[in-house]
Design an enzyme around this catalytic site. Structure first.
Site, short mmCIF file in Angstrom:
data_model
loop_
_atom_site.label_atom_id
_atom_site.label_comp_id
_atom_site.label_asym_id
_atom_site.label_seq_id
_atom_site.Cartn_x
_atom_site.Cartn_y
_atom_site.Cartn_z
N SER A 77 -4.03 4.74 5.43
CA SER A 77 -4.05 2.93 5.28
C SER A 77 -4.64 2.73 4.22
O SER A 77 -4.63 3.48 2.97
CB SER A 77 -5.74 3.80 5.93
N GLU A 78 -3.49 1.48 4.33
CA GLU A 78 -3.07 1.36 2.70
C GLU A 78 -4.20 1.60 1.77
O GLU A 78 -4.14 0.68 0.87
CB GLU A 78 -1.82 0.19 3.55
N ASN A 79 -5.61 0.89 2.21
CA ASN A 79 -6.23 0.44 1.46
C ASN A 79 -6.98 2.37 0.75
O ASN A 79 -7.31 2.46 -0.43
CB ASN A 79 -7.43 0.61 1.96
N SER A 133 -0.85 4.33 -3.35
CA SER A 133 -0.75 4.10 -1.32
C SER A 133 0.71 3.50 -0.74
O SER A 133 1.15 3.59 -0.92
CB SER A 133 -1.77 3.14 -1.16
#
Lengths: 232, 217
Positions: free
Chosen positions: B45-47, B87
């Site tokens: 998840s890019e966060n 990320s």
């Protein structure tokens, strides 16, 4: 040890003025510098340019600055959770620069690292490219993006010490480490201010050199934006 | 015709053993529920999390552990947290094997639009532009037509673009479609949906070669 501690948020924000550019850590409402935001609301300074992935929600996070019309310009990647933001943007009251999330992170990191600009493929062929230099590398087109130039960076960490060393927790880490040392003054608020020497040097995420002021936040609400659970 | 879960179920078949996968918000998030449990897959998840697990049990939600949709999540053994720049190093550096995301429009040249309707809705691109500009394997999960009944598979996108020439495959409630040099190629039909109905709902050029099988779910 160079002591970076300040007693409270008012001391931590000394020097903030109308018209300045600020960076705020956080993704959604996770890992946002709640205490610095509350103080900026209290000071009610205006004409701010805010660099933050999101713009909070209507009644929390950066939404609180928007409510008081303190923000002149937002630089963000996603603003979908804030009705007041959308209203101010569509009516033209608020200037908004939407940029890809990875570009936002890298523009912070570049500022931190003393790199004035870099090339990324993100946004090539879209309106993000408008007015920017492009260049081909390895047969693929890229856009030149520049490092941010900000006056203050407001960071939220889990633990920190007087030397300014920081440790983050979970996905509350997000943009916070990338913004440390990326502005002229980095202000970190922590949940736990621990004695120097307690943090294992092997496990420090951000060395104190990137932080100018550190304080223990008086209050963290840590609001959950989307509470999702499963049944037992 | 499939519902959203049906689309997710079909896309889950594209997820292979050993893949690192990034799931966008909406239908893509549902894909995690249908991935075979005899293969090893890690969700990014890019966060800032790799090795995302299911939603937490009630009472165990942690405001410091969320996904890119800002939902509370858990992590699986072997998971890691990292900052946003790292990320996107994973994403831009092509370390993520498969990207699944939603769209408002896809064009027959692989262009995608999913972040802005001028004058009406501007939510922002989030990580979508970084993802589509770099990912080698992109699948779009979406309904075939919009709420007004208009096709979302177009000759050319009309909305501001998210990326150019990047979409490889589209799974909708009606069909599985590959984006080729010559345009959209129909690969599979949803159960009970005719080739004619798919043609009707596709504004862009749709190539139909031979018998088109029904999806196996």
């Amino acid at each position: 040890m160079i002591n970076k501690t300040v007693p409270n948020v008012s001391e931590a924000l000394k020097g903030v003025k109308d018209g300045m550019t600020f960076m705020f850590g956080g993704f959604g409402l996770s890992g946002i510098p709640e205490n610095a935001i509350a103080e900026l609301v209290r000071l009610n300074i205006k004409g701010l340019t805010c660099i933050s992935n999101n713009a909070g929600v209507d009644d929390f996070g950066l939404g609180l600055l928007l409510q008081q019309n303190q923000v002149k310009k937002m630089i963000s990647s996603y603003v979908g959770e804030n009705d007041e933001f959308e209203r101010q943007m569509l009516s033209g009251e608020l200037e908004v620069e939407l940029i890809p999330q990875g570009t936002l992170a890298e523009r912070c990191r570049a500022a931190q690292a003393g790199i004035p600009a870099f090339y990324t493929p993100a946004g090539y062929g879209t309106e993000v490219q408008d007015g920017k230099e492009t260049r081909e590398f390895n047969g693929k087109m890229h856009i030149m993006e520049r490092a941010f130039d900000a006056d203050f960076g407001f960071i939220k960490a889990w633990k920190g010490d007087a030397a300014g060393n920081l440790v983050f927790k979970g996905t509350a880490r997000n943009f916070n480490p990338n913004m440390c040392g990326a502005a002229k003054v980095t202000v970190a608020e922590v949940e736990e201010l621990v004695p120097v020497g307690e943090l294992d040097p092997n496990e420090i995420h951000i060395p104190g050199i990137f932080v100018q002021r550190i304080f223990k936040g008086a209050h963290f609400e840590k609001r959950i934006e989307q509470r999702t659970v499963r049944q037992r | 015709m499939l519902d959203k879960n049906g689309i997710a179920k079909r896309i889950a078949k594209e997820v292979k053993d050993g893949y690192y996968v990034n799931l966008g918000i909406g239908i893509p998030t549902l894909v995690a529920n249908f991935v075979r449990d005899d293969i090893e897959v890690e969700f990014q998840s890019e966060n800032g999390v790799l090795g995302m697990g299911p939603f937490p049990y009630e009472g165990e939600e942690d405001p410091d552990i969320i996904n890119a949709g800002k939902q509370t999540i858990t992590t699986l053994p072997g998971a890691s947290f990292f900052d946003s720049a790292m990320s996107f190093s994973m994403i831009r550096g092509q370390h993520v094997d498969l990207t699944i995301l939603g769209a408002m429009e896809v064009a027959e040249n692989g262009d995608i639009a999913n972040w802005k309707i001028p004058g009406k809705m501007v939510k922002g691109m989030g990580g979508a532009m970084d993802l589509v500009a770099s990912a080698e394997n992109i699948i779009v999960a979406m309904m075939h037509t919009n709420r007004a009944g208009a096709s979302k598979l177009l000759k050319r996108c009309t909305l501001p673009l998210t990326g150019v020439g990047c979409v490889k495959k589209i799974v909708t409630n009606m069909a599985v479609i590959e984006v080729t040099e010559g345009g959209f190629e129909l690969l599979e039909r949803a159960p009970g949906v005719s080739v004619e109905a798919i043609k009707e709902a596709t504004e862009g050029h749709l190539m139909v070669r031979g018998e088109i099988p029904e999806m196996k779910l």
